[in-house]
Design an enzyme around this catalytic site. Structure first.
Site, PDB file in Angstrom:
ATOM      1  N   PRO A  83       0.826  -1.210   0.000  1.00  0.00           N
ATOM      2  CA  PRO A  83       0.000   0.000   0.000  1.00  0.00           C
ATOM      3  C   PRO A  83       0.860   1.259   0.000  1.00  0.00           C
ATOM      4  O   PRO A  83       1.893   1.314   0.658  1.00  0.00           O
ATOM      5  CB  PRO A  83      -0.802  -0.098   1.299  1.00  0.00           C
ATOM      6  CG  PRO A  83      -0.459  -1.381   1.936  1.00  0.00           C
ATOM      7  CD  PRO A  83       0.563  -2.083   1.133  1.00  0.00           C
ATOM      8  N   CYS A  84       0.419   2.249  -0.799  1.00  0.00           N
ATOM      9  CA  CYS A  84       1.245   3.458  -0.944  1.00  0.00           C
ATOM     10  C   CYS A  84       0.823   4.579   0.003  1.00  0.00           C
ATOM     11  O   CYS A  84       1.559   5.539   0.188  1.00  0.00           O
ATOM     12  CB  CYS A  84       1.190   3.932  -2.389  1.00  0.00           C
ATOM     13  SG  CYS A  84      -0.466   4.156  -3.017  1.00  0.00           S
ATOM     14  N   GLN A  85      -0.358   4.468   0.631  1.00  0.00           N
ATOM     15  CA  GLN A  85      -0.847   5.572   1.456  1.00  0.00           C
ATOM     16  C   GLN A  85       0.152   6.039   2.517  1.00  0.00           C
ATOM     17  O   GLN A  85       0.274   7.241   2.745  1.00  0.00           O
ATOM     18  CB  GLN A  85      -2.187   5.225   2.141  1.00  0.00           C
ATOM     19  CG  GLN A  85      -3.373   5.134   1.208  1.00  0.00           C
ATOM     20  CD  GLN A  85      -3.514   3.748   0.585  1.00  0.00           C
ATOM     21  OE1 GLN A  85      -2.626   2.908   0.693  1.00  0.00           O
ATOM     22  NE2 GLN A  85      -4.621   3.507  -0.088  1.00  0.00           N
ATOM     23  N   PHE A  87       3.162   6.510   2.324  1.00  0.00           N
ATOM     24  CA  PHE A  87       4.255   7.290   1.741  1.00  0.00           C
ATOM     25  C   PHE A  87       3.759   8.337   0.748  1.00  0.00           C
ATOM     26  O   PHE A  87       4.548   9.019   0.106  1.00  0.00           O
ATOM     27  CB  PHE A  87       5.229   6.348   0.994  1.00  0.00           C
ATOM     28  CG  PHE A  87       5.606   5.147   1.801  1.00  0.00           C
ATOM     29  CD1 PHE A  87       6.478   5.267   2.874  1.00  0.00           C
ATOM     30  CD2 PHE A  87       5.076   3.897   1.508  1.00  0.00           C
ATOM     31  CE1 PHE A  87       6.806   4.164   3.631  1.00  0.00           C
ATOM     32  CE2 PHE A  87       5.407   2.786   2.262  1.00  0.00           C
ATOM     33  CZ  PHE A  87       6.274   2.912   3.335  1.00  0.00           C
ATOM     34  N   SER A  88       2.441   8.442   0.601  1.00  0.00           N
ATOM     35  CA  SER A  88       1.883   9.288  -0.452  1.00  0.00           C
ATOM     36  C   SER A  88       1.846  10.758  -0.045  1.00  0.00           C
ATOM     37  O   SER A  88       1.473  11.094   1.071  1.00  0.00           O
ATOM     38  CB  SER A  88       0.470   8.802  -0.788  1.00  0.00           C
ATOM     39  OG  SER A  88      -0.155   9.741  -1.610  1.00  0.00           O
TER      40      SER A  88
END
Ligand SMILES: C[S@@+](CC[C@H](N)C(=O)[O-])C[C@H]1O[C@@H](n2cnc3c(N)ncnc32)[C@H](O)[C@@H]1O
Length: 346
Positions: A83-85, A87-88
């Site tokens: 999941p990228c959240q 680091f987004s």
């Protein structure tokens, strides 16, 4: 089957609704296994990839040997789309203690067990500047991988009608790294190419027979009024008269949400689609001309899903599956290179 004619085998970690698996298959990979813990995404995954051994579970409790039977020998490619959240840049509430930050490290047990020829990690560019990332690269080198500098790739350069900048890390063992990272820019596709041919959608979900994803959200009278003031083909909320502006927007000329209520442009790529991609209050997600947000079908096309791909769930679950996806066409183009690298050593 002679060794050289077998398809390279891939394992898809954090597979979501299966966009990566689709791109890999289109490029000629045999996707043998996948992991994700989201029940809705897994339903869609199974519908489209019934022969893949999907484990629907938290990756922290998945033992790699559960895939031993389907891998049978060498694994060619391990894909990690954690999941990228955490680091987004779009996540204003990201926190260093977010437990999802450590999920990248969960891939290590699969790398140790199967020693894939190529490790491919995709995430938002923000991951590249973290300690987690530099430690992960160090670890890969320590277990014998050649690790490329992270690549910054815009999906729009790979034939996807959408601006979507991603960071890609490619590491190889016993296959050439330069071949794997030699990704060539493709012809641009714009919003018109992707969605202009679609008929005007009905408002609200309709009965059987028509495209189950191509219907418009029902907007409030106030939002319809707002949309009527937004110029066609790229107009934004700066065109709203004072009485139609949101109080929170009045004093901020430019903010990270300044695209809300904006329209897409026919002759440009779409903005990055998120899980809120069919909501005009979440970004530049209004149709170029019609007074509505884009439909789920339009969103799926702007993510380069073919219309034959089946999405299961309610509208919000499907928007999440579409917004979270790695565009299949982006994955296909990258995977063609990965495959060349793998096959050059056979
Ligand atoms: C960026 S999305 C992956 C998108 C997917 N590769 C695709 O192309 O559609 C990240 C995925 O990680 C899954 N995920 C998050 N935490 C997880 C965990 N602890 N175990 C398994 N899956 C997890 C989410 O359900 C989500 O589908």
């Amino acid at each position: 089957m002679p060794k050289s004619s077998r398809k390279p085998k891939a394992l898809d970690l954090f597979c979501g609704s299966g966009a990566v698996s689709l791109g890999l298959k289109q490029a000629g990979f045999d996707v043998v296994g996948a992991v994700d813990f989201d029940a809705g995404a897994c339903r869609t995954y199974r519908e489209n990839h019934p022969s893949v051994h999907l484990i629907e579970s938290d990756i922290r409790s998945v033992e790699p040997n559960l895939f031993k039977d389907v891998i049978q020998g060498n694994l060619d490619l391990l894909v990690i789309c954690a999941p990228c959240q955490p680091f987004s840049s779009q996540n204003k509430f990201k926190h260093k203690d977010d437990s999802r930050r450590n999920l990248v490290d969960e891939s290590k047990k699969f790398i140790t067990s199967f020693e894939p020829s190529i490790v491919f990690l995709e995430n938002v560019p923000g991951l590249a500047s973290t300690e987690i990332f530099s430690n992960f690269k160090k670890w890969l080198r320590s277990v014998g991988y050649s690790v490329a500098e992270p690549l910054r790739i815009d999906a729009a350069d790979l034939g996807v009608p959408q601006r979507r900048t991603r960071m890609v890390l490619i590491a190889t063992k016993n296959v050439p790294l330069d071949e794997a990272i030699n990704i060539k820019t493709q012809k641009r596709i714009n919003v018109a190419d992707a969605i202009k041919s679609l008929p005007k959608p009905p408002i609200g979900r309709v009965s059987v027979g028509s495209d189950p994803l191509h219907y418009a959200r029902k907007h409030s009278e106030l939002n319809i009024e707002r949309l009527k003031h937004i110029p066609a083909n790229g107009g934004g909320r700066e065109s709203l008269p004072l009485n139609l502006q949101l109080s929170c927007h009045r004093n901020t000329k430019k903010s990270s949400f300044s695209d809300t209520y904006g329209r897409m442009r026919w002759n440009d790529v779409a903005p990055t689609l998120t899980t809120g991609c069919t909501d005009i209050t979440k970004g530049r997600y209004a149709h170029p001309e019609q007074n509505r947000a884009i439909t789920l079908r339009e969103a799926a096309r702007l993510q380069s899903f073919p219309d034959t791909y089946k999405f299961l769930g309610n509208a919000s679950q499907i928007a999440t599956q579409i917004g979270n996806a790695v565009p299949p066409e982006m994955m296909r183009i990258i995977a063609l290179n990965l495959k060349k690298s793998i096959e050059s050593k056979r």
